[in-house]
Design a protein around this motif. Sequence first.
Motif, PDB file in Angstrom:
ATOM      1  N   ARG A  16      38.682  51.900  43.915  1.00 30.46           N
ATOM      2  CA  ARG A  16      38.927  50.768  43.029  1.00 30.46           C
ATOM      3  C   ARG A  16      38.089  49.552  43.450  1.00 30.46           C
ATOM      4  O   ARG A  16      37.613  48.803  42.599  1.00 30.46           O
ATOM      5  CB  ARG A  16      40.412  50.437  42.997  1.00 30.46           C
ATOM      6  CG  ARG A  16      41.205  51.538  42.271  1.00 30.46           C
ATOM      7  CD  ARG A  16      42.694  51.314  42.218  1.00 30.46           C
ATOM      8  NE  ARG A  16      43.054  49.976  41.840  1.00 30.46           N
ATOM      9  CZ  ARG A  16      43.973  49.244  42.476  1.00 30.46           C
ATOM     10  NH1 ARG A  16      44.635  49.740  43.499  1.00 30.46           N
ATOM     11  NH2 ARG A  16      44.249  48.029  42.067  1.00 30.46           N
ATOM     12  N   VAL A  17      37.915  49.347  44.752  1.00 27.49           N
ATOM     13  CA  VAL A  17      37.038  48.263  45.234  1.00 27.49           C
ATOM     14  C   VAL A  17      35.627  48.496  44.715  1.00 27.49           C
ATOM     15  O   VAL A  17      34.938  47.560  44.282  1.00 27.49           O
ATOM     16  CB  VAL A  17      37.058  48.166  46.776  1.00 27.49           C
ATOM     17  CG1 VAL A  17      35.916  47.301  47.298  1.00 27.49           C
ATOM     18  CG2 VAL A  17      38.400  47.642  47.268  1.00 27.49           C
ATOM     19  N   LEU A  18      35.189  49.733  44.755  1.00 23.53           N
ATOM     20  CA  LEU A  18      33.852  50.094  44.277  1.00 23.53           C
ATOM     21  C   LEU A  18      33.647  49.697  42.813  1.00 23.53           C
ATOM     22  O   LEU A  18      32.536  49.397  42.401  1.00 23.53           O
ATOM     23  CB  LEU A  18      33.671  51.605  44.445  1.00 23.53           C
ATOM     24  CG  LEU A  18      32.285  52.154  44.464  1.00 23.53           C
ATOM     25  CD1 LEU A  18      31.727  52.099  45.860  1.00 23.53           C
ATOM     26  CD2 LEU A  18      32.303  53.595  43.992  1.00 23.53           C
ATOM     27  N   GLN A  19      34.721  49.669  42.028  1.00 21.45           N
ATOM     28  CA  GLN A  19      34.637  49.353  40.601  1.00 21.45           C
ATOM     29  C   GLN A  19      34.648  47.846  40.315  1.00 21.45           C
ATOM     30  O   GLN A  19      34.447  47.441  39.174  1.00 21.45           O
ATOM     31  CB  GLN A  19      35.805  50.001  39.838  1.00 21.45           C
ATOM     32  CG  GLN A  19      35.972  51.483  40.061  1.00 21.45           C
ATOM     33  CD  GLN A  19      34.708  52.278  39.838  1.00 21.45           C
ATOM     34  OE1 GLN A  19      34.030  52.092  38.845  1.00 21.45           O
ATOM     35  NE2 GLN A  19      34.379  53.154  40.774  1.00 21.45           N
ATOM     36  N   THR A  20      34.866  47.022  41.315  1.00 19.57           N
ATOM     37  CA  THR A  20      34.958  45.573  41.091  1.00 19.57           C
ATOM     38  C   THR A  20      33.596  44.972  40.779  1.00 19.57           C
ATOM     39  O   THR A  20      32.553  45.526  41.131  1.00 19.57           O
ATOM     40  CB  THR A  20      35.548  44.853  42.320  1.00 19.57           C
ATOM     41  OG1 THR A  20      34.665  45.021  43.432  1.00 19.57           O
ATOM     42  CG2 THR A  20      36.947  45.357  42.645  1.00 19.57           C
ATOM     43  N   ARG A  21      33.622  43.829  40.137  1.00 16.71           N
ATOM     44  CA  ARG A  21      32.371  43.135  39.803  1.00 16.71           C
ATOM     45  C   ARG A  21      31.546  42.778  41.048  1.00 16.71           C
ATOM     46  O   ARG A  21      30.333  42.991  41.049  1.00 16.71           O
ATOM     47  CB  ARG A  21      32.674  41.890  38.979  1.00 16.71           C
ATOM     48  CG  ARG A  21      33.142  42.236  37.567  1.00 16.71           C
ATOM     49  CD  ARG A  21      33.280  41.020  36.741  1.00 16.71           C
ATOM     50  NE  ARG A  21      31.941  40.451  36.584  1.00 16.71           N
ATOM     51  CZ  ARG A  21      31.654  39.445  35.797  1.00 16.71           C
ATOM     52  NH1 ARG A  21      32.578  38.854  35.103  1.00 16.71           N
ATOM     53  NH2 ARG A  21      30.419  38.998  35.712  1.00 16.71           N
ATOM     54  N   PRO A  22      32.176  42.241  42.116  1.00 13.50           N
ATOM     55  CA  PRO A  22      31.359  41.923  43.300  1.00 13.50           C
ATOM     56  C   PRO A  22      30.643  43.148  43.878  1.00 13.50           C
ATOM     57  O   PRO A  22      29.506  43.058  44.322  1.00 13.50           O
ATOM     58  CB  PRO A  22      32.377  41.351  44.291  1.00 13.50           C
ATOM     59  CG  PRO A  22      33.482  40.828  43.456  1.00 13.50           C
ATOM     60  CD  PRO A  22      33.557  41.767  42.279  1.00 13.50           C
TER      61      PRO A  22
END
Length: 171
Positions: A16-22
Amino acid sequence: MIEFKADSELENNLWRVLQTRPFQRLRRVKQLGFSELVYPGASHTRFAHSVGVFHTARQLMEVVRSAGPRKDSRENCALAAALVHDLGHGPFSHAFETVGKRLSLKLADHEHVSDLLIRDGEVADILNEMGSGFAIDVADMVKKEGKLPFTMPWFRVSLMLTGLTICGETV
């Protein structure tokens, strides 16, 4: 292909972190600057680098875990830190950091920006699902304030050789 394990709470959250904008922004940030103009195969991105560092750290962690059971919760923190360690990089950030220091521009320092992105915002919200304060622990480890959870010298050398230099102890 690097897969994230569906049966792992940590890896589900890191996916899910991988999918974030940053994190997705790193797809447009080149790891090697203009090197691909001279070496056409040198077209790596910070995104690919970060996922690769996570993958390597996970493989090394499996070797450590196979040596015997561990109770150290810092292992999850180290794996998360491996993934997000370059989150604050911008284009040519190492070159601009020198200018940024001269002009006292904090946002020109990729480590400072990484720290901000990991501690606060959508990345932090996801990381904190692993436990209250987990994002702070990860940020501290990336900032080299965390403790290296492994004492085996060969593991420290492996971290150094693979470019995983997120933990503050001397390798």
